[in-house]
Design an enzyme around this catalytic site. Structure first.
Site, mmCIF file in Angstrom:
data_model
loop_
_atom_site.group_PDB
_atom_site.id
_atom_site.type_symbol
_atom_site.label_atom_id
_atom_site.label_comp_id
_atom_site.label_asym_id
_atom_site.label_seq_id
_atom_site.Cartn_x
_atom_site.Cartn_y
_atom_site.Cartn_z
ATOM 1 N N SER A 1 0.825 -1.211 0.000
ATOM 2 C CA SER A 1 0.000 0.000 0.000
ATOM 3 C C SER A 1 0.857 1.259 0.000
ATOM 4 O O SER A 1 0.451 2.265 0.565
ATOM 5 C CB SER A 1 -0.909 0.003 1.216
ATOM 6 O OG SER A 1 -0.119 -0.077 2.389
ATOM 7 N N CYS A 2 2.038 1.226 -0.628
ATOM 8 C CA CYS A 2 2.897 2.405 -0.650
ATOM 9 C C CYS A 2 2.141 3.563 -1.310
ATOM 10 O O CYS A 2 1.480 3.385 -2.331
ATOM 11 C CB CYS A 2 4.196 2.102 -1.398
ATOM 12 S SG CYS A 2 5.158 0.821 -0.565
HETATM 13 FE FE FE Z 1 3.735 -0.852 -0.797
#
Ligand code: FE
Length: 213
Positions: free
Chosen positions: A117-118
């Site tokens: 989820s960067c």
């Molecule tokens: Fe990520």
């Protein structure tokens, strides 16, 4: 201004893939720390609230609006987004490598982090829940056009959709196209048209008609 929580990029890629397990751990840790008096839950709530409403996505909207209004800033932003944003002042400093992806009439960019989820917290605040979901992360790769249609964004067949995968080292955001009918608008007025989803690529900026009450 309290210390911001560490960017999710501080954790290694994939470290927060199992959300339910992580959520349980976070809750347990928060409970223990609060019971021992090391943290104040209200303070944490205030930090989260700041990222939700004050930092993001308004910082990103300010950057996009400036790029629309100032061609030199736009050029610097596309060359080195982190340096351009840091030079703007009032945001960051952006510690991670930041990349701006420019939408054009023939190319629409979509940002995803397929592994976890960067997300560019400094500009956009907290990621929406769907950004972290497995269906979004997989469909962005398998069927981006269908995914965008589900978001209400039907692109012409001749518009290329370019999907870019974030990493723990590089955070991406989309520079959407400036809406028509905004000639001569101030940066402040332009910023009100910039939505969070338009900077992820899952939506478009508001039109002047949509923005007016
Ligand atoms: Fe990520």
């Amino acid at each position: 201004m309290p210390e911001p929580p560490p960017s999710d990029g501080a954790a290694s890629h994939g470290a927060h893939s199992e959300l339910s397990a992580i959520e349980l751990r976070v809750r347990a840790l928060e409970t223990v720390l609060a019971e021992k008096g090391y943290i104040e839950p209200q303070a944490i709530d205030r930090i989260i609230e700041a990222f939700e409403t004050r930092i993001g996505p308004r910082n990103g909207a300010r950057v996009v609006a400036k790029a629309w209004a100032d061609p030199q800033f736009k050029r610097r932003l596309l060359e080195n987004a982190g340096a351009a944003v840091n030079a703007l002042g009032g945001i960051g400093p952006v510690g991670v490598h930041l990349l701006a992806l420019e939408n054009t009439p023939k190319r629409h960019n979509l940002v995803v982090c397929t592994l976890c989820s960067c997300y560019p917290w400094d500009l956009l605040g907290l990621p929406p829940v769907w950004y972290k979901s497995a269906p979004y992360r997989s469909r962005a790769v398998i069927d981006p056009r269908g995914l965008l249609a589900d978001f209400g964004l039907s692109l012409a067949p001749d518009v290329e959709i370019r999907v870019s995968d974030s990493t723990a080292e590089t955070r991406l955001f989309v520079l959407p196209m400036r809406p028509q009918g905004t000639e001569g608008w101030s940066e402040e007025a332009l910023a009100r048209l910039v939505t969070r989803d338009s900077m992820i690529g899952a939506g478009l900026p508001l039109s002047p008609q949509e923005a007016s009450p």
